[in-house]
Structures are given as C-alpha cells and as structure tokens.
Design a protein around this motif. Structure first.
Motif, mmCIF file in Angstrom:
data_model
loop_
_atom_site.group_PDB
_atom_site.id
_atom_site.type_symbol
_atom_site.label_atom_id
_atom_site.label_comp_id
_atom_site.label_asym_id
_atom_site.label_seq_id
_atom_site.Cartn_x
_atom_site.Cartn_y
_atom_site.Cartn_z
ATOM 1 N N THR A 121 -8.634 1.440 5.922
ATOM 2 C CA THR A 121 -7.774 0.259 5.464
ATOM 3 C C THR A 121 -8.209 -0.555 4.820
ATOM 4 O O THR A 121 -8.173 -0.770 3.596
ATOM 5 C CB THR A 121 -5.788 0.718 5.877
ATOM 6 O OG1 THR A 121 -5.965 2.440 6.673
ATOM 7 C CG2 THR A 121 -4.728 0.213 5.236
ATOM 8 N N LYS B 296 -7.665 2.591 10.641
ATOM 9 C CA LYS B 296 -7.613 0.739 10.690
ATOM 10 C C LYS B 296 -8.321 0.320 9.496
ATOM 11 O O LYS B 296 -7.764 -0.680 8.513
ATOM 12 C CB LYS B 296 -7.016 -0.437 11.565
ATOM 13 C CG LYS B 296 -5.926 0.267 12.303
ATOM 14 C CD LYS B 296 -6.000 -0.717 13.529
ATOM 15 C CE LYS B 296 -7.207 -0.003 14.703
ATOM 16 N NZ LYS B 296 -7.297 0.741 15.854
ATOM 17 N N ILE C 284 0.942 -1.203 0.149
ATOM 18 C CA ILE C 284 0.350 0.157 0.070
ATOM 19 C C ILE C 284 0.581 1.503 0.053
ATOM 20 O O ILE C 284 2.088 1.237 0.978
ATOM 21 C CB ILE C 284 -0.980 -0.116 0.955
ATOM 22 C CG1 ILE C 284 -1.895 -1.210 1.187
ATOM 23 C CG2 ILE C 284 -1.765 1.373 1.541
ATOM 24 C CD1 ILE C 284 -3.029 -1.796 2.365
ATOM 25 N N THR D 134 -10.866 -0.093 2.567
ATOM 26 C CA THR D 134 -10.581 -0.036 1.388
ATOM 27 C C THR D 134 -9.296 -1.260 -0.099
ATOM 28 O O THR D 134 -10.160 -1.257 -0.584
ATOM 29 C CB THR D 134 -9.386 1.364 1.485
ATOM 30 O OG1 THR D 134 -10.337 2.062 2.297
ATOM 31 C CG2 THR D 134 -9.047 2.164 0.263
ATOM 32 N N LEU E 101 -6.965 8.757 5.952
ATOM 33 C CA LEU E 101 -5.891 8.624 5.750
ATOM 34 C C LEU E 101 -4.936 9.194 4.889
ATOM 35 O O LEU E 101 -5.802 9.992 4.441
ATOM 36 C CB LEU E 101 -5.761 7.018 4.619
ATOM 37 C CG LEU E 101 -6.430 5.656 5.837
ATOM 38 C CD1 LEU E 101 -7.016 4.804 4.472
ATOM 39 C CD2 LEU E 101 -5.657 5.774 6.780
ATOM 40 N N LEU F 61 -1.529 5.834 0.428
ATOM 41 C CA LEU F 61 -2.929 5.879 1.103
ATOM 42 C C LEU F 61 -3.612 7.358 1.320
ATOM 43 O O LEU F 61 -3.406 7.806 2.015
ATOM 44 C CB LEU F 61 -3.846 4.403 1.116
ATOM 45 C CG LEU F 61 -4.888 4.172 0.626
ATOM 46 C CD1 LEU F 61 -5.553 3.726 -0.597
ATOM 47 C CD2 LEU F 61 -5.194 2.842 1.243
#
Ligand code: ATP
Length: 235
Positions: free
Chosen positions: A50, A47, A7, A53, A24, A10
């Motif tokens: 994320t 968290k 990642i 997503t 984020l 982001l």
C-alpha cells in the motif's frame, strides 16, 4: 475534519515465477488531517505494498488514491515524505556530520538552509547536529532519516515500521517525535504489525488483513471491531 489521504478499492496482484499473489484486494483507507494514523496488520497483509503504491513505486491494478482531494498517480516530495522499509535502513555517509548530511540534501533538493535548523529542532537532534553520523545510535539515525523526509515540509509523512530494530528508548523517542509532528499540524501514517507499539500515540487506526481493511476508527473502536472480526494481530 478533512481527509488528507483517501484510498479506495486499491488492487495489486504480483505475478512471478512462483505464481500469482493478490496483495491488495479492494483496500480502503481514510486519514484525517493532523492525526497520527496507525496502519496495522500482520506480516504479509499488504502494508508495504500500500505505502509503496502511494509513493508511486508500485503500479496498482486498480483503485484510486487522493491526497487533499487530488488524485495521486505518483507522490511528490513536497506532498509526501517517507522513511522506513521503503528505504530499508537509513543509509548515510558515516564520516559526515548530521549537519553536513542534511545541508547537502537540502542543497540538492533546492531547500533553504534555514529549514535544516528547523528539522533538527523538530526531531530532537539539535544538540547532536555537529556530530558525525557514525556516532549515532540506530534510533538517532532513524530520526535523522525522518529529518531528511521533513526537509520539503510535506503534508503527509509515511513511516513504514519505524520502530523496527530499535531498543525501548529509541521506540519511545520515535513515539514522541510522531506526536510532536502531529502537534505542529503534520499528518503521520505509521505502519506496524504490533498494536501495542502504536496504540499509545495514534489518534486513529486502520487494520489490514489479507489485502483488505477489516477495521478502522479510534484504537478503542478498532479493538472492538477487531475482536468481532476475529482477526489475529499481535497485541
Ligand atoms: P511485512 O510486515 O512482512 O512487511 P506487509 O504487510 O508489508 O508485510 P507486503 O510486503 O505488502 O505485506 O506483502 C503482501 C503480500 O504480497 C505478501 O504475501 C507478500 O509475500 C507478497 N509480495 C510482496 N512483494 C512481492 C513481490 N515483489 N513479488 C511477489 N509477491 C510479493
């Protein structure tokens, strides 16, 4: 070692009547193959945003995500299995046996019934497969949820706060399960806001705070970086 999950940068901003909230803020994470990776951060650090997503449930405002080197606009069940806050508490028909439950899910998902036997073995519920789900403890239901996420034999398993609400025995069984899955080659990402809950089983850890990565590495490395960054996480 190769990265299963990457990642980069982001970004996610929520806009609601209450105002604008940057959840984020250029978040980065790398997870190597076959590891149990802890995703740690205080409440509200980003968290779940994320993980949602990554699963294609939330559209990011920026950044890139890739699994096994391929960009993931949205997750496929063959690639990512997930349980946890994402599905809230596991919901099953209480009067069905666990075997009936997984057999139906396998049939609906075009998965061979032989895989049902395999996943019961993997999650340590083989001896209880013929029992009704209503006789299961919360920990057993949670492992049944993991079993359903494993039906398609995903490369990456995401567990969002799987220990939430479990008693110490249930937490221990969940830990053993995560280790066993890594031992058969699966990559597991497990989120928590309590370091002590995951440090015993994680090969590596990413710490998120206010939507940014503040430390990453082995648990020992991260504890050192974490102290340096003086970010408060419950230990
Ligand atoms: P927790 O451990 O409490 O679940 P978290 O680390 O998973 O926290 P998120 O749920 O991703 O954090 O939330 C990150 C930030 O985004 C928080 O400030 C939260 O209030 C905010 N947020 C999350 N979802 C929404 C939403 N749908 N609308 C507006 N703000 C949101």
């Amino acid at each position: 070692m190769s990265a299963v999950l990457e990642i980069q940068g982001l970004e996610k901003t929520y806009r609601s009547r209450k105002g604008v909230r940057k959840a984020l803020d250029g978040f980065d994470m790398v997870v190597e193959a076959g590891q149990v990776h802890g995703f740690l951060g205080p409440n509200g650090s980003g968290k779940t945003t994320t993980l949602r997503t990554l699963l294609g449930l939330i559209k990011p405002n920026g950044g890139r995500m890739s699994i096994l080197g391929r960009e993931v606009p949205q997750a496929l069940p063959e690639v990512i299995g997930a349980i946890g806050a994402i599905v809230e508490s596991p919901q099953f028909f209480a009067n069905f046996t666990a075997q009936e439950t997984l057999s139906l899910l396998a049939e609906a998902g075009g998965v061979d019934q032989a895989r049902v036997t395999e996943v019961f073995e993997l999650v340590g519920l083989r001896d209880r497969a013929k029992d009704r789900v209503k006789t299961y403890s919360l920990g057993m239901k949670q492992r049944l949820a993991v079993a359903s996420a494993l039906l398609k034999n995903p490369t990456l398993l995401i567990l969002d706060e799987p220990a939430n609400g479990l008693d110490p025995g249930g937490i221990r069984e969940m830990r053993t399960l995560m280790r066993n899955l890594a031992d058969v080659g699966m990559t597991v990402v497990v989120s928590s806001h309590i370091l002590g809950e995951i440090q015993l089983i994680c090969d590596s850890v990413t710490i998120i705070s206010a939507g940014r990565r503040v430390a990453a590495g082995t648990v020992a490395d991260v504890l050192a970086q974490h102290q340096a960054a003086s970010v408060r996480v419950r230990v």
